[in-house]
Enzyme design. Structure first.
Site, short mmCIF file in Angstrom:
data_model
loop_
_atom_site.label_atom_id
_atom_site.label_comp_id
_atom_site.label_asym_id
_atom_site.label_seq_id
_atom_site.Cartn_x
_atom_site.Cartn_y
_atom_site.Cartn_z
N ASN A 221 34.88 1.48 24.69
CA ASN A 221 33.67 1.30 24.92
C ASN A 221 33.69 -0.43 24.64
O ASN A 221 34.36 -0.60 23.96
CB ASN A 221 32.96 2.33 23.76
CG ASN A 221 33.71 2.19 22.45
OD1 ASN A 221 34.97 1.88 22.18
ND2 ASN A 221 33.09 2.22 21.72
N ILE A 222 32.61 -0.45 25.60
CA ILE A 222 32.25 -1.73 25.40
C ILE A 222 31.04 -2.35 24.74
O ILE A 222 29.66 -1.96 25.40
CB ILE A 222 32.36 -3.02 26.03
CG1 ILE A 222 33.92 -2.53 26.65
CG2 ILE A 222 32.08 -4.56 27.05
CD1 ILE A 222 34.12 -2.63 28.43
N CYS B 34 29.91 2.61 27.87
CA CYS B 34 30.79 3.68 27.29
C CYS B 34 32.28 4.15 27.79
O CYS B 34 32.02 3.63 29.17
CB CYS B 34 30.17 5.93 27.52
SG CYS B 34 28.38 5.41 26.33
N GLU C 235 34.07 6.44 28.75
CA GLU C 235 33.90 7.30 29.90
C GLU C 235 33.78 7.07 31.50
O GLU C 235 34.56 6.70 32.24
CB GLU C 235 33.09 8.67 29.97
CG GLU C 235 33.90 9.77 28.55
CD GLU C 235 32.61 8.99 27.18
OE1 GLU C 235 32.70 7.51 26.87
OE2 GLU C 235 32.14 10.01 26.68
N CYS D 88 27.72 10.32 26.02
CA CYS D 88 26.59 11.20 26.16
C CYS D 88 25.72 11.12 27.60
O CYS D 88 26.51 11.67 28.48
CB CYS D 88 26.03 9.27 25.88
SG CYS D 88 26.32 8.42 27.19
N CYS E 186 26.97 9.08 30.56
CA CYS E 186 28.26 9.41 31.05
C CYS E 186 28.25 11.06 31.83
O CYS E 186 29.25 11.37 32.95
CB CYS E 186 28.67 9.92 29.69
SG CYS E 186 29.46 7.89 29.04
#
Length: 140
Positions: free
Chosen positions: A45-46, A56, A58, A93, A96
């Site tokens: 995640n960034i 995210c 994913e 989430c 994603c």
């Protein structure tokens, strides 16, 4: 999936947490995406000060794969926790899950949620996104 392959995905996902950029939430997430060709794409995640531009783990993994021309996938492992402490499952989430729906068969694609190499559960995308809307809904 075989136990060895599951554990390799978990290890890769845990390792990806080291690359997380999370100066605001301190909630590290790592992902390991298994393509049908056998290659594994890692993601983390960034975060961003504006929050909305954050990404995210994913989606990072999916976008890396797709940007290299890979669009068929078998499974993803997702791990996460505050300050890298994995106490409970870090489920994808909704955004994603929708990205997964774009590229994966919801009845076959497997989502591995883990807190360690030995503590995990496997779900299908359909279980996590029942009645999902995807490309098949637009075919006439």
């Amino acid at each position: 999936m075989e136990q060895k392959q599951i554990q390799e995905l978990i290890e890769k996902a845990i390792g990806m947490m080291d690359y997380s950029y999370v100066p605001y939430s301190h909630f590290h997430v790592g992902a390991a995406l298994l393509a049908k060709n056998g290659k594994v794409y890692g993601g983390c995640n960034i975060e961003n000060a504006g929050y909305t531009p954050s990404n995210c783990a994913e989606r990072t993994a999916f976008f890396k794969a797709v940007s290299e021309g890979v669009m068929e996938f078998d499974a993803i492992c997702v791990v996460g926790g505050m300050n890298k402490i994995m106490k409970e499952y870090a489920a994808p989430c909704g955004v994603c899950r929708q990205v997964m729906m774009e590229f994966c068969n919801p009845e076959e694609f497997q989502i591995i949620l883990a807190t360690s190499k030995n503590q995990y559960e496997i779900f299908t995308l359909k279980e996590l996104l029942p009645l999902g809307f995807g490309p098949d809904n637009l075919n006439k």
